[in-house]
Design a protein around this motif. Structure first.
Motif, PDB file in Angstrom:
ATOM      1  N   LEU A  85     -83.857 -54.587  50.468  1.00 19.99           N
ATOM      2  CA  LEU A  85     -82.629 -54.362  49.686  1.00 19.99           C
ATOM      3  C   LEU A  85     -81.549 -55.399  49.990  1.00 19.99           C
ATOM      4  CD1 LEU A  85     -82.025 -50.506  49.668  1.00 19.99           C
ATOM      5  CD2 LEU A  85     -82.783 -51.948  47.792  1.00 19.99           C
ATOM      6  N   SER A  86     -81.784 -56.248  50.998  1.00 23.38           N
ATOM      7  CA  SER A  86     -80.780 -57.222  51.434  1.00 23.38           C
ATOM      8  C   SER A  86     -79.455 -56.557  51.810  1.00 23.38           C
ATOM      9  CB  SER A  86     -80.516 -58.277  50.352  1.00 23.38           C
ATOM     10  OG  SER A  86     -81.708 -58.783  49.867  1.00 23.38           O
ATOM     11  N   ILE A  87     -79.545 -55.439  52.516  1.00 23.60           N
ATOM     12  CA  ILE A  87     -78.357 -54.735  52.999  1.00 23.60           C
ATOM     13  C   ILE A  87     -78.529 -54.534  54.503  1.00 23.60           C
ATOM     14  CG2 ILE A  87     -77.252 -52.455  53.091  1.00 23.60           C
ATOM     15  CD1 ILE A  87     -77.799 -52.142  50.150  1.00 23.60           C
ATOM     16  N   ALA A  88     -77.485 -54.864  55.292  1.00 22.10           N
ATOM     17  CA  ALA A  88     -77.538 -54.530  56.713  1.00 22.10           C
ATOM     18  C   ALA A  88     -76.946 -53.128  56.848  1.00 22.10           C
ATOM     19  CB  ALA A  88     -76.752 -55.542  57.543  1.00 22.10           C
ATOM     20  N   ASP A  89     -77.813 -52.147  57.027  1.00 15.54           N
ATOM     21  CA  ASP A  89     -77.372 -50.752  56.970  1.00 15.54           C
ATOM     22  C   ASP A  89     -77.206 -50.170  58.367  1.00 15.54           C
ATOM     23  OD1 ASP A  89     -76.814 -48.149  56.241  1.00 15.54           O
ATOM     24  OD2 ASP A  89     -78.946 -47.622  56.146  1.00 15.54           O
ATOM     25  N   LEU A  90     -75.952 -49.933  58.753  1.00 13.48           N
ATOM     26  CA  LEU A  90     -75.678 -49.416  60.094  1.00 13.48           C
ATOM     27  C   LEU A  90     -75.920 -47.913  60.218  1.00 13.48           C
ATOM     28  CD1 LEU A  90     -72.526 -51.447  61.145  1.00 13.48           C
ATOM     29  CD2 LEU A  90     -74.847 -51.629  61.999  1.00 13.48           C
ATOM     30  N   THR A 118     -70.620 -43.593  57.383  1.00 13.23           N
ATOM     31  CA  THR A 118     -71.621 -42.542  57.570  1.00 13.23           C
ATOM     32  C   THR A 118     -71.954 -42.385  59.041  1.00 13.23           C
ATOM     33  OG1 THR A 118     -72.538 -43.246  55.461  1.00 13.23           O
ATOM     34  CG2 THR A 118     -73.835 -41.677  56.732  1.00 13.23           C
ATOM     35  N   LEU A 119     -72.103 -43.522  59.706  1.00 13.15           N
ATOM     36  CA  LEU A 119     -72.441 -43.510  61.133  1.00 13.15           C
ATOM     37  C   LEU A 119     -71.402 -42.740  61.946  1.00 13.15           C
ATOM     38  CD1 LEU A 119     -73.532 -44.674  63.878  1.00 13.15           C
ATOM     39  CD2 LEU A 119     -72.386 -46.798  63.286  1.00 13.15           C
TER      40      LEU A 119
END
Ligand SMILES: Nc1ncnc2c1ncn2[C@@H]1O[C@H](COP(=O)(O)OP(=O)(O)O)[C@@H](O)[C@H]1O
Ligand SMILES: [Mg+2]
Lengths: 297, 264
Positions: free
Chosen positions: A29-34, A93-94
């Motif tokens: 997705l090319s997203i850095a999802d924390l 969210t984190l």
């Protein structure tokens, strides 16, 4: 030594699931999802609470998966519907999950000693704990790899890949990119929660802090896998992820063995990832350097 | 067929950067029209196409296709009736996916995507057959990642993807501008062929006056966010570049700068 290696192998297999989750967002997705730093704890927390209440450990893992799906859904909604940048959406969210995870657990730490976990079955058959973790870990990683390989070959899976590759083109082909991004984030965090549930059971506790650095460990494993084991097609990529996660654990075990204080581990990992991510910059720098040296001759 | 009514698009309204890109544009396309759209840089051509495609909302006016008001429809939903090729070859395809995977995405435009395979074996024959029309040898490279193709190959592929599911309206936005002159002519000829064979209603933006005159049955010229010329059929057939320059001067009251529209 063998003990260290088998320990690293067992831990690596469990973290491979987290790694696959990180890969789905970071590369596909090319997203850095924390969010993963929270959803790994959510998975651990849900599984720990369920197991201590006498729920079947496999069912507990299923519940953990659902928890991860919801975590991903929230980040996805924040990002797509409310137009919050993905990095910030993940952080929000984190942070929220920290409180939610505490509520799920009721305290900061739940022990899983003296309860039946997914590993108990094999331990009762006479395998030691590490071997049981390896058997279960390998089974989970390989089945999840198979399922993902199938899924990303389906129409929906292809639509998710297209969205990460070129969202403009995806929309021009009638793909609702908001939905595909949300779905991708949900699956990713669902996997991470499964990883968290398995890790908690293998270490016999769930802890509110256990997610710190998970994204960096995941990225390190993704990059190690890509560099060492290739990325020809999707299937070999998935296998590379597993091998990358194991290699990462072996490296960590070795540097600890060489006398690095355990408290420095996160710094070590962060520096490793920073170097790995900046490799392209160095590469182009060296190429220019070479060229200018040649000219100078 | 296409009915654009009083469409206005203002970027950054009520700020110092306010820009009225197109203002109160009204025109209709008949079914089967192949319209070339010409105009200087910044005259609003891309903005007009993007408003039709729903890339961003319009400030006023409406867009109607075949009696259906699509003014407020999400971009991905409009794609069902639209085929698009962009100026930048990178925009129209997914670089990390194979040629056949890209085509498979296009074949499913407007369909519900489910859990069946993303590509079926039956389709591969269709793709080979269609790729052969391009005469670029791509029919033997179905699995090749699109990122490895040249700009011209990518534009030809995007064109095929845009027309694989016959669109009600084909939007081409300077789709040959980024290509070298020879490749550009090839892709243009190919576009013309596909448009004629399928009788596609088309709106093609071009920078090049000769191409605008050579192709299509109708020519629109834009200037400062407005349509200032509409030349059709017989009149268009007799049109020369000189005529066009004179008529531009008459309507706009300005001289056309040499570099503004390419003459060759
Ligand atoms: N996204 C945008 N934001 C602000 N201004 C824009 C945007 N897109 C286009 N414009 C402005 O609108 C005008 C028309 O642009 P455009 O439609 O791209 O022209 P053309 O395609 O005819 O060269 C230009 O002045 C351009 O700077
Ligand atoms: Mg333009």
């Amino acid at each position: 030594m063998l003990q260290i290696l088998s320990g690293a192998l067992s831990l690596g297999l469990l973290w491979a699931i987290v790694t696959i989750g990180v890969y789905l967002t970071y590369r596909i997705l090319s997203i850095a999802d924390l969010t993963v730093e929270g959803s790994i704890v959510t998975g651990a927390a849900i599984a720990a609470v369920a197991i201590t209440r006498g729920i079947n450990p496999y069912l507990a893992i299923g519940l953990a998966f659902l928890g991860g799906l919801v975590a991903g859904l929230i980040t996805g909604l924040l990002h797509t519907k409310l137009k919050i940048p993905s990095l910030l959406a993940g952080i929000l969210t984190l942070i929220g999950l920290y409180s939610i995870n505490l509520r799920i657990m009721g305290r900061a730490n739940i022990s899983l000693l003296r309860v039946n976990t997914v590993y108990t079955f094999f331990e009762n058959l006479g395998l030691d704990h590490t071997m049981s973790v390896i058997v279960i870990g390998l089974t989970f990683v390989l089945s999840l790899t198979g399922i993902l390989y199938w899924f990303f070959g389906t129409e929906i899976g292809c639509a998710i890949r297209a969205t990460g590759d070129n969202p403009q083109m995806a929309r021009a082909q009638g793909i609702n990119t908001n939905n595909t991004i949300i779905l991708g984030l949900m699956i990713s965090n669902g996997l991470v929660s499964i990883g968290g549930a398995l890790i908690a059971q293998s270490q016999s506790f769930a802890d509110i802090q256990m997610g710190i650095g998970a994204i960096v460990i995941g990225l390190a494993s993704v990059i190690i896998g890509e560099v060492l084991f290739g990325k020809r097609n999707f299937y070999s990529r998935l296998i590379s992820l597993m091998l990358g996660a194991i290699t990462y654990r072996v490296i960590i075990a070795l540097v600890l063995k060489l006398g690095m204080p355990a408290n420095d581990l996160k710094l070590f990992t962060a520096i490793t990832v920073a170097i790995a991510l900046s490799l392209p910059v160095f590469r182009s720098y060296f190429i220019t350097l070479k060229k200018s040296l040649k000219k100078g001759e | 067929m296409l009915d654009v009514k009083k469409v206005t698009k203002i970027f950054n309204p009520r700020t110092v950067n306010e820009k009225i890109a197109i203002y109160n544009i009204t025109f209709k396309l008949q079914k089967g029209d192949f319209v070339t759209l010409i105009g200087g840089n910044g005259s609003g051509k891309s903005t007009l196409l993007n408003c039709i495609a729903g890339v961003y909302p319009v400030n006023a006016g409406s867009v109607i296709i075949d009696g259906m008001d699509i003014t407020n429809l999400a971009e991905y939903k409009r794609s069902v009736v639209l085929g698009r090729v962009f100026q930048d070859p990178i925009m129209g395809t997914a670089a990390n996916m194979g040629i056949e995977e890209n085509l498979a995405l296009a074949l499913r435009r407007g369909q519900r995507r489910g859990l069946s395979w993303g590509i079926s074996n039956k389709e591969r024959e269709l793709y080979k057959e269609q790729l052969r029309i391009l005469s670029l040898g791509l029919e033997n490279r179905l699995g090749t990642k699109v990122g490895l193709l040249s700009g011209g190959q990518r534009q030809a592929l995007t064109l095929l993807m845009a027309t694989l599911k016959k669109p009600k309206l084909l939007l081409l936005d300077e789709h040959t501008a980024a290509l070298d002159p020879k490749t550009a002519q090839n892709v243009l000829r190919l576009s013309d062929k596909i448009i004629k064979e399928n009788n596609l209603t088309t709106l093609m933006v071009t920078h090049n006056m000769r191409d605008a005159i050579k192709y299509g049955n109708r020519l629109l010229m834009m200037h400062e966010g407005q349509i200032i010329l509409d030349i059709q059929d017989d009149e268009k057939r007799k049109l020369t570049v000189e005529d066009l320059l004179i008529r531009f001067g008459d309507v706009s009251g300005e001289e056309l700068a040499d570099n503004e529209m390419l003459l060759s």
